[in-house]
Design a protein around this motif. Sequence first.
Motif, PDB file in Angstrom:
ATOM      1  N   PRO A 170     -37.366 -31.592 -10.940  1.00 12.29           N
ATOM      2  CA  PRO A 170     -37.441 -29.905 -10.762  1.00 12.29           C
ATOM      3  C   PRO A 170     -36.702 -29.553 -11.412  1.00 12.29           C
ATOM      4  O   PRO A 170     -36.662 -29.656 -12.073  1.00 12.29           O
ATOM      5  CB  PRO A 170     -36.489 -30.523  -9.240  1.00 12.29           C
ATOM      6  N   TYR A 226     -31.299 -26.066  -9.808  1.00 13.52           N
ATOM      7  CA  TYR A 226     -30.171 -24.574  -9.505  1.00 13.52           C
ATOM      8  C   TYR A 226     -29.187 -24.062 -11.123  1.00 13.52           C
ATOM      9  O   TYR A 226     -28.411 -25.071 -11.209  1.00 13.52           O
ATOM     10  CB  TYR A 226     -29.145 -24.458  -8.528  1.00 13.52           C
ATOM     11  N   HIS A 236     -25.376 -32.439 -14.747  1.00 14.84           N
ATOM     12  CA  HIS A 236     -24.663 -33.143 -14.420  1.00 14.84           C
ATOM     13  C   HIS A 236     -25.793 -34.591 -13.992  1.00 14.84           C
ATOM     14  O   HIS A 236     -26.897 -34.157 -14.613  1.00 14.84           O
ATOM     15  CB  HIS A 236     -23.734 -33.456 -12.720  1.00 14.84           C
ATOM     16  N   GLY A 292     -27.687 -36.804 -12.239  1.00 15.56           N
ATOM     17  CA  GLY A 292     -28.428 -36.184 -11.422  1.00 15.56           C
ATOM     18  C   GLY A 292     -29.357 -34.562 -12.473  1.00 15.56           C
ATOM     19  O   GLY A 292     -30.563 -35.566 -12.105  1.00 15.56           O
ATOM     20  N   HIS A 293     -29.318 -34.022 -12.752  1.00 11.64           N
ATOM     21  CA  HIS A 293     -30.519 -33.640 -13.537  1.00 11.64           C
ATOM     22  C   HIS A 293     -30.533 -33.997 -14.578  1.00 11.64           C
ATOM     23  O   HIS A 293     -31.824 -34.562 -14.788  1.00 11.64           O
ATOM     24  CB  HIS A 293     -29.929 -32.562 -14.200  1.00 11.64           C
ATOM     25  N   TYR A 323     -30.472 -37.943 -15.424  1.00 10.78           N
ATOM     26  CA  TYR A 323     -31.403 -38.754 -14.977  1.00 10.78           C
ATOM     27  C   TYR A 323     -33.093 -38.081 -14.017  1.00 10.78           C
ATOM     28  O   TYR A 323     -33.781 -39.227 -15.174  1.00 10.78           O
ATOM     29  CB  TYR A 323     -30.412 -38.995 -12.979  1.00 10.78           C
ATOM     30  N   ASP A 352     -34.531 -23.181 -11.559  1.00 14.14           N
ATOM     31  CA  ASP A 352     -34.562 -22.510 -10.099  1.00 14.14           C
ATOM     32  C   ASP A 352     -33.611 -21.040  -9.982  1.00 14.14           C
ATOM     33  O   ASP A 352     -32.322 -21.689  -9.272  1.00 14.14           O
ATOM     34  CB  ASP A 352     -34.380 -23.326  -9.172  1.00 14.14           C
ATOM     35  N   TRP A 388     -37.428 -22.183  -2.032  1.00 12.39           N
ATOM     36  CA  TRP A 388     -38.022 -22.898  -2.086  1.00 12.39           C
ATOM     37  C   TRP A 388     -39.926 -21.990  -2.394  1.00 12.39           C
ATOM     38  O   TRP A 388     -40.578 -22.645  -3.024  1.00 12.39           O
ATOM     39  CB  TRP A 388     -37.444 -23.378  -0.835  1.00 12.39           C
ATOM     40  N   ALA A 435     -40.100 -21.113  -5.934  1.00 16.65           N
ATOM     41  CA  ALA A 435     -39.795 -22.212  -6.548  1.00 16.65           C
ATOM     42  C   ALA A 435     -40.668 -23.097  -6.566  1.00 16.65           C
ATOM     43  O   ALA A 435     -41.088 -23.187  -8.145  1.00 16.65           O
ATOM     44  CB  ALA A 435     -38.237 -23.274  -5.755  1.00 16.65           C
ATOM     45  N   LEU A 436     -40.987 -23.534  -6.181  1.00 19.19           N
ATOM     46  CA  LEU A 436     -41.920 -24.704  -5.676  1.00 19.19           C
ATOM     47  C   LEU A 436     -43.622 -23.649  -6.690  1.00 19.19           C
ATOM     48  O   LEU A 436     -43.951 -24.976  -7.394  1.00 19.19           O
ATOM     49  CB  LEU A 436     -42.888 -25.034  -4.207  1.00 19.19           C
ATOM     50  N   MET A 492     -37.854 -36.005  -8.669  1.00 20.57           N
ATOM     51  CA  MET A 492     -36.908 -35.584  -7.998  1.00 20.57           C
ATOM     52  C   MET A 492     -36.795 -36.079  -7.217  1.00 20.57           C
ATOM     53  O   MET A 492     -36.302 -37.376  -7.370  1.00 20.57           O
ATOM     54  CB  MET A 492     -37.976 -34.450  -6.506  1.00 20.57           C
ATOM     55  N   GLY A 493     -35.563 -36.201  -6.593  1.00 17.66           N
ATOM     56  CA  GLY A 493     -33.937 -37.093  -5.885  1.00 17.66           C
ATOM     57  C   GLY A 493     -34.973 -37.055  -4.200  1.00 17.66           C
ATOM     58  O   GLY A 493     -35.487 -35.879  -4.162  1.00 17.66           O
ATOM     59  N   LYS A 494     -34.718 -37.630  -3.756  1.00 18.78           N
ATOM     60  CA  LYS A 494     -34.906 -37.877  -2.343  1.00 18.78           C
ATOM     61  C   LYS A 494     -34.363 -37.142  -1.691  1.00 18.78           C
ATOM     62  O   LYS A 494     -34.981 -36.378  -0.120  1.00 18.78           O
ATOM     63  CB  LYS A 494     -34.398 -39.678  -1.937  1.00 18.78           C
ATOM     64  N   ASP A 495     -33.480 -36.876  -1.645  1.00 14.75           N
ATOM     65  CA  ASP A 495     -32.433 -35.262  -0.975  1.00 14.75           C
ATOM     66  C   ASP A 495     -33.962 -33.861  -0.898  1.00 14.75           C
ATOM     67  O   ASP A 495     -34.072 -32.933  -0.061  1.00 14.75           O
ATOM     68  CB  ASP A 495     -32.002 -34.842  -1.397  1.00 14.75           C
ATOM     69  N   HIS A 498     -41.245 -31.148  -1.195  1.00 12.90           N
ATOM     70  CA  HIS A 498     -42.174 -31.081  -1.931  1.00 12.90           C
ATOM     71  C   HIS A 498     -43.532 -31.402  -1.400  1.00 12.90           C
ATOM     72  O   HIS A 498     -44.410 -31.890  -1.690  1.00 12.90           O
ATOM     73  CB  HIS A 498     -41.575 -32.187  -3.111  1.00 12.90           C
ATOM     74  N   MET A 509     -20.508 -39.191  -5.621  1.00 15.86           N
ATOM     75  CA  MET A 509     -20.246 -37.947  -6.447  1.00 15.86           C
ATOM     76  C   MET A 509     -19.943 -36.460  -5.889  1.00 15.86           C
ATOM     77  O   MET A 509     -20.275 -36.516  -5.212  1.00 15.86           O
ATOM     78  CB  MET A 509     -20.861 -38.498  -7.270  1.00 15.86           C
TER      79      MET A 509
HETATM   80  N1  MSP Z   1     -33.663 -25.992  -7.460  1.00 13.67           N
HETATM   81  C1  MSP Z   1     -33.589 -27.551  -6.415  1.00 13.67           C
HETATM   82  C2  MSP Z   1     -35.218 -27.552  -7.105  1.00 13.67           C
HETATM   83  C3  MSP Z   1     -36.580 -26.641  -6.690  1.00 13.67           C
HETATM   84  S1  MSP Z   1     -38.223 -27.732  -7.372  1.00 13.67           S
HETATM   85  C4  MSP Z   1     -38.929 -27.025  -6.967  1.00 13.67           C
HETATM   86  C5  MSP Z   1     -32.510 -27.926  -6.609  1.00 13.67           C
HETATM   87  N2  MSP Z   1     -32.003 -27.913  -7.595  1.00 13.67           N
HETATM   88  S2  MSP Z   1     -30.175 -28.870  -8.332  1.00 13.67           S
HETATM   89  O1  MSP Z   1     -30.309 -28.497  -8.733  1.00 13.67           O
HETATM   90  O2  MSP Z   1     -29.450 -28.958  -6.788  1.00 13.67           O
HETATM   91  O3  MSP Z   1     -31.501 -30.189  -8.328  1.00 13.67           O
HETATM   92  C6  MSP Z   1     -30.795 -31.288  -7.583  1.00 13.67           C
HETATM   93  C7  MSP Z   1     -31.848 -32.557  -9.044  1.00 13.67           C
HETATM   94  O4  MSP Z   1     -30.444 -33.201  -8.841  1.00 13.67           O
HETATM   95  C8  MSP Z   1     -32.288 -33.222  -7.375  1.00 13.67           C
HETATM   96  O5  MSP Z   1     -33.427 -33.677  -7.455  1.00 13.67           O
HETATM   97  C9  MSP Z   1     -31.211 -34.215  -6.797  1.00 13.67           C
HETATM   98  O6  MSP Z   1     -31.875 -34.817  -5.686  1.00 13.67           O
HETATM   99  C10 MSP Z   1     -31.064 -34.191  -7.776  1.00 13.67           C
HETATM  100  N3  MSP Z   1     -29.766 -34.986  -8.010  1.00 13.67           N
HETATM  101  C11 MSP Z   1     -28.322 -34.491  -7.530  1.00 13.67           C
HETATM  102  N4  MSP Z   1     -27.302 -35.100  -7.172  1.00 13.67           N
HETATM  103  C12 MSP Z   1     -27.508 -36.207  -7.120  1.00 13.67           C
HETATM  104  C13 MSP Z   1     -27.296 -37.748  -7.949  1.00 13.67           C
HETATM  105  N5  MSP Z   1     -26.014 -38.108  -7.589  1.00 13.67           N
HETATM  106  N6  MSP Z   1     -27.887 -39.291  -8.168  1.00 13.67           N
HETATM  107  C14 MSP Z   1     -29.101 -38.355  -8.187  1.00 13.67           C
HETATM  108  N7  MSP Z   1     -30.100 -37.542  -8.814  1.00 13.67           N
HETATM  109  C15 MSP Z   1     -29.603 -36.921  -7.898  1.00 13.67           C
HETATM  110  O7  MSP Z   1     -32.963 -28.930  -5.982  1.00 13.67           O
END
Ligand code: MSP
Length: 508
Positions: free
Chosen positions: A9, A12, A18, A20-21, A23, A49, A223, A226-227, A255-258, A263, A295
């Motif tokens: 992804p 932001y 963190h 998640g990023h 990973y 983004d 979105w 961004a996409l 990407m993460g499931k959220d 997508h 977290m």
């Molecule tokens: N900007 C959007 C994505 C646009 S893609 C066209 C976005 N950005 S984000 O900075 O919030 O990205 C978050 C990413 O980190 C997501 O894939 C989300 O699932 C992941 N995670 C955020 N917290 C997480 C955990 N605790 N564990 C694993 N991944 C997690 O969303």
Amino acid sequence: MTTRYITTPIYYLNAAPHLGHVYTTVAGDVLARFWRLHGAKVKFLTGTDEHGQKIAQAAEALGKDPKVHVDEMAEVFRRMTKDIGATPDVFIRTTEERHYKAASALWGRLIESGDIYLGSYSGWYAVRDEAYYDESEIVDGKAPTGAPVEFMEEPSYFFRLSKWENALLKYYEDFPQAIAPLSRHNEVISFIKGGLKDLSISRTNFTWGVPVPGDKDHVMYVWMDALTNYITALGYPDSDTENFKDFWPESIHLMGKDILRFHAIYWPAFLMAAKLQPPKRIFAHGWWTANGQKMSKSLGNVVDPFKLIETYGLDQLRYFLMREVPFGQDGDFSNAAMISRINSNLANDLGNLVQRVLSFVAKNAGARIPTPGDFTDEDREMLAASAQLHDILIEDMNQQLLHKYCEHIGDVVVKANRYIDQQRPWSLKKTGRPEDEKHMETILYVLLETIRHVGIYYQPVMPETMGRLLDQLGQDLRTFEDLKTPLKSGITLPAPEPLFPRIETEAA
Ligand code: MSP
């Protein structure tokens, strides 16, 4: 030629990077490095983004102009990418000129196809999620994610998402592998079957976004903007280029499931409306908790990936993230789990194997890769274990089963330790019989050949350490193709050095 377009992804820029990023970026990097070693044509994209209300508010809170803020923060994310050893081919920012061009062009296409109309939106919006929620989804005045929502009422352009319901269903029924894991595929199908409403794709109550072509009162919904990045990077709207045709729709969106819904529903619908193919593969991974808890800043339990790198080492972190949790499932971080992985898989199994073999070769085989004699059944079985890895690992990577990838290499390491214990090369050294000495050399050759395979295959996960391992084996040729040629004898080896220090619990 095999081509792979791997994307994370775009992140932001409202807050610091963190776990998640880290990973997803590491996962993407492992895939990219793997396919490069395989000889594929690879494009690995990550980036930032930079629009939307959330970022505008973050900048405002800091008393900064949004552009100044995103310029600074984009550097922080660029550095993160580097610090975790990731090797993107493209780092994209949505404030770049080329992206404005692509996003505006896509908008234009959707106007032409009759998929956009002007209306008025009234409903709930969560700035934190940059997402709209239905009245029915609001729980105790909050979004289902727990994010605060605000009631919004404004003129808005809409995308005719409802029109694409059947096309999306048909696409996912024809290509169920387009969304992974399977449980996520099912989730998306039932969401679509629940009915799709037209999507509000513009906003008027702030200005930090891509302007809607022909209507200066609106900026694009973040979105939608961004996409589009995934095709901006391929040169859209020029889709008649080699770059575009090679990589679209060969994409693997991680990407993460959220953020699966954006997508797997919005994005393919936009693409279909613009007469482009939907992405080939969308993989939603799980979320990390820390010591069993979500977290959060308020709980003060947010895991800092950069501290982990300092404490345990970069390759150790990359390995842990890939190996500990089945890719696609949720997982839990704890120092105990991390130490246990490092000590058992890396220090004990792999580190000891390499150390035992290399120091034995240094002492008893003239510090050179020996020439093997005839192979016994046991030797052949050991060699077969690493030779078979190739097809197994390709399959793992085609499915993005990153944990399996590590597990399958790890199995060969365990097998090699068992082999050395059973073959007892040290006992053959003592007899003084030439045939025993030759057999010892054969065993060492088999072990070195096994370690070469392990070192080459582990490179995508632990590039730095495996680089050192392959140096110690005197190997410059490090691609999968190079494994087709048997290990050369006679190469002089440098003095062995430990690869993975054991972590003493007190130190952690
Ligand atoms: N900007 C959007 C994505 C646009 S893609 C066209 C976005 N950005 S984000 O900075 O919030 O990205 C978050 C990413 O980190 C997501 O894939 C989300 O699932 C992941 N995670 C955020 N917290 C997480 C955990 N605790 N564990 C694993 N991944 C997690 O969303």
